[in-house]
Motif scaffolding. Structure first.
Motif, PDB file in Angstrom:
ATOM      1  N   HIS A  37      -2.103 -11.166   0.975  1.00  0.00           N
ATOM      2  CA  HIS A  37      -1.655 -11.116   2.369  1.00  0.00           C
ATOM      3  C   HIS A  37      -2.450 -12.088   3.233  1.00  0.00           C
ATOM      4  O   HIS A  37      -1.881 -12.791   4.082  1.00  0.00           O
ATOM      5  N   GLN A  38      -3.767 -12.138   3.015  1.00  0.00           N
ATOM      6  CA  GLN A  38      -4.597 -13.052   3.790  1.00  0.00           C
ATOM      7  C   GLN A  38      -4.230 -14.505   3.519  1.00  0.00           C
ATOM      8  O   GLN A  38      -4.195 -15.342   4.438  1.00  0.00           O
ATOM      9  N   ASP A  46      -6.702  -4.140  -3.214  1.00  0.00           N
ATOM     10  CA  ASP A  46      -7.532  -5.287  -2.829  1.00  0.00           C
ATOM     11  C   ASP A  46      -6.794  -6.598  -3.067  1.00  0.00           C
ATOM     12  O   ASP A  46      -6.835  -7.503  -2.221  1.00  0.00           O
ATOM     13  N   SER A  73       0.820  -1.209   0.000  1.00  0.00           N
ATOM     14  CA  SER A  73       0.000   0.000   0.000  1.00  0.00           C
ATOM     15  C   SER A  73       0.854   1.260   0.000  1.00  0.00           C
ATOM     16  O   SER A  73       0.452   2.297  -0.559  1.00  0.00           O
ATOM     17  N   ASP A 110      -4.297  -7.171  -0.366  1.00  0.00           N
ATOM     18  CA  ASP A 110      -4.944  -7.660   0.860  1.00  0.00           C
ATOM     19  C   ASP A 110      -5.269  -9.151   0.739  1.00  0.00           C
ATOM     20  O   ASP A 110      -5.092  -9.918   1.690  1.00  0.00           O
TER      21      ASP A 110
END
Length: 359
Positions: free
Chosen positions: A279-280, A273, A117, A276
């Protein structure tokens, strides 16, 4: 009766012409990516974000994302976009580092950012888009427009030995691509070894290297690297490969201002997005591996990360001196990083910043 039939026919024809005009007005953008068709990122974008292009542009634009090498070799997308063979590319700027060192600094500022980010925000608000545009204009002047840039993943470091600090890097053999990554590891006291990605597994298995610059945790897990290298560093300390989203200049100019803004916003929304989501995926696997106990996941303290970043800065500055655009790219990075607490602002200019100011 004949008059009504004629009137009805004219009405139908008029409706058909209107519909045809609407269909012709819709722009399909053929964009070649640097993803393989089976990649998680490629599938995620196709399923979740490609449909939103039409929605965000009010039906004016659709996006056709194509896997790597679909139309041209991966290192030739800039020329293909400039000539109109492709409408655009969504690919790694680092592929073009041989054209100008600025592409290396915009493609992957090794050890620079803590999160995707941050790099994405640098591109969107910190001057990154503008510097990348200058680098591309050097290759294809005024023929390719940068829509957006930035990474979607932070790579984990694969290691067959425990590495808890900068000091532990000394004397180790690291698989690393040539260029900026190799220079950073060398400055930290390690020995870079340039081997193809396809040979990472066997090189770790046979002890040719102690650690490897490979990919995100989820990808390293899928490749079985953690079966033989049980000390991954996560979150990673080094690579965060960026992507560039570009369009042919004429194609870009044919779009309305509203659609241009929508495509720019689409890129940053999609990649934040996607970052994210990746990353998850990484977090789930890390939690699983920690629970199993046969893999030791190492997370460097922030002070060690900061120290490694300062070491990397020397390599950045060496690269920046190789071209004026590269120096401009680094200056933009440094200004953003100091403003956001990623580097100490000691009040003194680096050699490159001073020369740029004097020039």
């Amino acid at each position: 009766m004949k008059i009504r039939t004629l009137t009805h026919s004219i009405a139908l024809a008029s409706t058909a012409l209107v519909m045809a005009g609407t269909a012709q007005a819709q722009e399909e953008l053929r964009v070649q990516t640097s993803f393989n068709s089976g990649d998680y990122a490629y599938q995620y974008l196709q399923e979740n974000w490609v449909p939103k292009v039409e929605e965000m542009t009010g039906g004016d634009v659709t996006l056709n994302l194509m896997p790597i090498g679909s139309v041209v070799p991966y290192k030739e997308t800039i020329e293909a976009v400039s000539m109109g063979l492709l409408d655009g590319d969504l690919t790694a700027p680092a592929y073009f580092a041989g054209r100008d060192p600025a592409f290396a600094l915009m493609g992957d500022l090794i050890a620079g950012y803590d999160k995707p980010s941050q790099f994405l925000d640098f591109c969107q608000t910190g001057g990154g888009e503008e510097v990348l545009q200058k680098a591309i204009d050097k290759v294809a002047p005024n023929k390719v427009h940068v829509v957006g840039c930035g990474p979607y993943k932070r790579e984990a470091l694969v290691a067959a030995v425990p590495i808890h600090s900068v000091e532990d890097l000394k004397g180790l053999k690291f698989r690393s691509p040539e260029g900026l990554a190799a220079a950073v590891f060398e400055r930290a006291g390690a020995t870079p070894v340039n081997i193809p990605f396809s040979e990472v597994y066997t090189s770790l298995q046979q002890g040719v290297v102690d650690a490897a610059d490979a990919s995100a945790y989820v990808n390293n897990d899928a490749s079985g690297l953690h079966d033989i290298a049980k000390y991954p560093i996560y979150p990673g300390i080094h690579s965060m490969s960026s992507q560039q989203f570009t369009l042919n200049q004429n194609t870009w100019e044919s779009l309305s201002e509203e659609d241009q803004k929508a495509l720019n916003q689409w890129f940053y929304d999609a990649f934040n997005d996607l970052a994210d989501a990746v990353h998850q995926q990484d977090e789930k696997l890390v939690e699983r591996d920690k629970a199993k106990g046969d893999i030791t996941v190492i997370d460097w303290p922030q002070e060690e990360r900061d120290q490694f970043r300062e070491i990397a800065r020397g390599a950045w500055e060496d690269f920046a001196q190789k071209s004026p655009i590269a120096q401009e790219a680094l200056n933009a990075h440094l200004e953003y990083m100091k403003a956001h607490g990623l580097l100490k602002d000691d009040g003194a200019q680096s050699q490159g910043e001073a020369s740029s100011t004097q020039g």
